[in-house]
Structures are given as C-alpha cells and as structure tokens.
Design a protein around this motif. Sequence first.
Motif, PDB file in Angstrom:
ATOM      1  N   ASP A   1      19.636  25.609   5.694  1.00 15.71           N
ATOM      2  CA  ASP A   1      19.333  24.206   5.399  1.00 15.71           C
ATOM      3  C   ASP A   1      17.838  23.956   5.265  1.00 15.71           C
TER       4      ASP A   1
ATOM      5  N   CYS B   1      16.630  14.598   4.415  1.00 19.06           N
ATOM      6  CA  CYS B   1      16.244  15.330   3.207  1.00 19.06           C
ATOM      7  C   CYS B   1      17.451  15.639   2.328  1.00 19.06           C
ATOM      8  N   LYS B   2      18.560  16.006   2.938  1.00 19.92           N
ATOM      9  CA  LYS B   2      19.773  16.271   2.163  1.00 19.92           C
ATOM     10  C   LYS B   2      20.254  15.004   1.463  1.00 19.92           C
ATOM     11  N   LYS B   3      20.158  13.884   2.168  1.00 14.86           N
ATOM     12  CA  LYS B   3      20.632  12.622   1.614  1.00 14.86           C
ATOM     13  C   LYS B   3      19.871  12.236   0.355  1.00 14.86           C
ATOM     14  N   TYR B   4      18.557  12.515   0.343  1.00 18.04           N
ATOM     15  CA  TYR B   4      17.721  12.107  -0.782  1.00 18.04           C
ATOM     16  C   TYR B   4      17.310  13.286  -1.664  1.00 18.04           C
ATOM     17  N   LYS B   5      17.959  14.435  -1.471  1.00 20.58           N
ATOM     18  CA  LYS B   5      17.729  15.614  -2.318  1.00 20.58           C
ATOM     19  C   LYS B   5      16.264  16.044  -2.321  1.00 20.58           C
TER      20      LYS B   5
ATOM     21  N   ASP C   1      14.563  24.989   3.292  1.00 18.36           N
ATOM     22  CA  ASP C   1      14.290  25.669   2.030  1.00 18.36           C
ATOM     23  C   ASP C   1      13.177  26.699   2.153  1.00 18.36           C
TER      24      ASP C   1
ATOM     25  N   ILE D   1      16.464  17.074   8.536  1.00 23.06           N
ATOM     26  CA  ILE D   1      17.264  17.803   7.545  1.00 23.06           C
ATOM     27  C   ILE D   1      18.319  16.880   6.933  1.00 23.06           C
ATOM     28  N   ALA D   2      18.936  16.064   7.758  1.00 22.60           N
ATOM     29  CA  ALA D   2      19.964  15.142   7.267  1.00 22.60           C
ATOM     30  C   ALA D   2      19.378  14.157   6.258  1.00 22.60           C
TER      31      ALA D   2
ATOM     32  N   TYR E   1      13.327  18.770  -0.745  1.00 17.97           N
ATOM     33  CA  TYR E   1      13.193  20.100  -0.149  1.00 17.97           C
ATOM     34  C   TYR E   1      12.525  19.984   1.228  1.00 17.97           C
ATOM     35  N   THR E   2      12.815  20.954   2.096  1.00 18.07           N
ATOM     36  CA  THR E   2      12.247  20.974   3.440  1.00 18.07           C
ATOM     37  C   THR E   2      11.360  22.197   3.614  1.00 18.07           C
TER      38      THR E   2
END
Length: 520
Positions: free
Chosen positions: A303, A268-272, A305, A265-266, A274-275
């Motif tokens: 967190d 994916c958030k860093k590189y925008k 998607d 998750i971390a 979706y999960t």
Amino acid sequence: MVRLPYTTALTTLFSYGLLFVFGQLRDFFRKLLGWIRKPKDQLKGYAPICLGLEDFYVRRLYLRIQDCFGRPIASAPDSWFDVVERCSNDNNKTLHRTEKTSRCLNLGSYNYLGFAAADEYCTPRVIQSLKEYSASTCSTRVDGGTTKLHVELEELVARFVGKEAAILFGMGYVTNSALIPCIIGKGGLIISDSLNHNSIVNGARGSGATVRVFQHNTPSHLEEVLREQIAEGQPRTHRPWKKIIVIVEGIYSMEGELCKLPEIIAVCKKYKAYTYLDEAHSIGAVGKSGRGVCELLGVDPADVDIMMGTFTKSFGSCGGYIAASKEIIQYLKFSCPAHLYATSMSPPAVQQVISAIKVILGEDGSSRGAQKLARIRENSNFFRSELQKMGFEVLGDNDSPVMPIMLYNPAKIPAFSRECLRQNVAVVTVAFPATPLLLARARICISASHTREDLIKALENVAPLFIPTIFVSKGPELACWVQHFSSSQIVISKVGDLIGVKYFPAEPPKHLNQGHNKLE
C-alpha cells in the motif's frame, strides 16, 4: 504536537529579544568605534558573502554556545564513548581541541541496535570486504562501481521491507533530495507533512512541482488539502494535476512521533494519491522483526508506493535506499543523478548493512537480532515513562527510540548540555533553524546497547543541594526514599531541576522507588 504555554512563550520571546537587542547594540558600538575591519581577502567592489540576519544569528547567538554542538569523539559511538574536550580563549569564537577526553554515556547517536560498535558477526566480514574490495569503488554505479555486494544488498533490502526491488545511494540525505525531483516535476503536486525532514523539503523545492503542506500527522487536514487541491487543479490553468504524491516520515526525527500511516494510506487511496514513506529513523528500530512502521502499525508494504530509508541509524553504516516496484526502480536507475553521477557506496559499508540485516533476521544462526529489537523497545519505553514521571515534557510515542525533552528558553540550551557533559552524559541539543525558534529541545536517542544500569544512571540524580529543598521538607514518609537515592549518581533529573526544564509536576517519589526495586 507541542502546545506551548503562553508564559513559556513570553519568557522565551523575551530572552531572544534581549539577545537580539544586546547583539544590535554591540554591532552599533563596534561600527561607531571603528572596531570592524574588512577581511584581508575581501576584494574591492565585491559584496560580502556573509551578511544579514543569518550572519547576525551566527555571531551573536550561535557562537555563544557553539561548544554545545559538533563535539568531536575519539571512539566508536557505542553506549559509552570518548568525547574530546575543547577550550576557547576568545569567548567561544574559536574552539581548540585538547588532548583530554571524557568517557561519557552516549544518548545522542543514532546507534539504535548497537551495530556501530564492533560486532562478533558484522566486523570480521566488514574487514574481509575491505581487503577484497578496498575502501571505495572509485566509480559510479553505471560505470565500474557495482560489485556483487551492491547487488546482494539491493535484493536483501527489497526482501526485508517487502517490496519488489530496491536501489542504493551513498548518502541518506541525497536519497530524498535527489530522488524526489526524478519522480515528480512541473504540473505535479507534492503534499508534505509540515514537520518533514529538510532533505524532503529541499527535494520538493527542487522538483518544480507545486508544494502544499498539511498539519503535522493530521490525516483529516491532509484530506482537506487533497480535496481542495484536486478541485482547484493546477495554478492559473486549473488543469488536473499530472500526479499527486503525499510524503510522510515513519518516525519524525525531531518529535519522536510515529506516523499515523493507516489513516494516511486510507486518505491517499480515496483520492488516488501516491504515498512516499521516509523510514530513516524507523526501519530496523521498530516492529517485531525490525521492518519499520508498516510492520508495527499493521500496514501492507504494497500500500506504500515508495519506501525510503537510511543505513546510518539501525544498521551502523552509511547511505540510503529506495524500495518500490520493479518499474519505478528501473526508471530511477536510468534517471536519478545520485545513481548516475555519484560514487557508489563503499563496499565495506555495504557489507556492514548486509551483515546487520542478517543478524536482525536471524540468518546468522543466532537470536541476537530478536534480542536487540526487544531490548531497544524495552529501553525506549522505560526511559520515556521515567522521564515523564519526573515532570519533563517529553515528545513522541511509545516504541520510538527518539525522545525530545523540551527546553524552550535559549539560556537552558547550553545549561542543559554543559551540565549533562559535566556529569559524563552526552546529549544532543537542538535549536533554530533545525526547530522553530521557540521550540528548542534536547533529543535523546536510545540504543539496544544501553544496559538498564546505564539508563538509570542517566535518569535520576538527586544531588545533596536538591534533596533538602524538595524532599526533606515533605516529611518523614520520604526519608527512606531520600536515603536510598542520595548516594546514587543519576544525571538528567538533577540537571532538569538545576536549570528548570521540568514543566509538569513530578509523580510522588514512591513510584520511582517501586520501579527501581522492581528493576533490581
């Protein structure tokens, strides 16, 4: 990850090589002697449908051991069930059912919480829904296939997993394979775990999106792939990707491993990106209240998607779901072919899931749900630790009810399966193409319906042949242990020693003895 020893890899490759060589020789002599006859229904000028390596693999490898797969049962898949005995008169080319059944300990079904058998809360309500709605709606959701039960379950699932809304599908496999092409297409990028389920693989292939794979459960490699793909962009044009989706599983069904979800998750958030989380084997089975890996690993469902899950494991029913934001769910209701064109879930199956979730949440007025969750966690951790103490190579993490035992060699697949069945323990063996060619295994699935006595019976049978060769020669200090266990009926350890699948040294017997006394 499995680290295959060189000697094991060489012996396994040698075994497959022998099977391949002898299979080719048999095919050659059949052609030479004119034994092959064309099927009567094969039309002149048409190419045979079944031809090539796939047909060779089925004829020369699979058919030899097909009695180890697809065993029919004659009762509910509870902790114990009836397995129908089969016989063959043509060297396993065809199998015929007999009237005999064997009462076996069930270590193969996905009945994680024990809801697949009759339940005091679920079963009466399922029967009532069958009387009220019949077995099928005989229609799609967008026509006449939506009942108040379907609406209730969608709301309940969304509340249970912590998302805004949910949508139901009649089959778990289709939930992935039909939905993924709806949310991403050409110009998009799918980054998939290398060991994701076949339904995810087929869904990704059918989407038209570019697919890249990262090393199994390795967030650092996921970050490398994301960075590289974002820098390069789309093939040929190098334009930015329209969207990027990272797809992982909560519990990997052939490995029993928990996803490293917080780290993924971390990234994916860093590189925008979706999960997309597939919780087919984790929802209902892990977490303090059965809410899956998000609850177990402390991840906020917001967190993730898109959350996918099935009702075929922990809830004793069929079908699957997608839980996400209201916007995504509304879009799927207008675009997903599995929702638009497939018959809706059977109303009794829907009621089964509703009742099971209410038991898990304690809304049935009892604490049975919490007891089931505690029992499956205790059973899984106990069984895994005991297998490891005995020297088996067991994959997976603690709290996971899925525990593969590595077999590797093709000769050990039927040997392990048949000997366990002879000892009235039903296990599932898995080989190529469901796993890589060299990584055959037996997959054990633990249930909350198993008692501690069931698990002990399945674990350690020290047979008379096994005792003198292993323990008696080690001196009088083990005499008490040998005497205690020589009369017990414990299966998997005996089978493991008979066919040689204990790849690690076993712990001294005193540990097992202490553990057994503690249980008593």
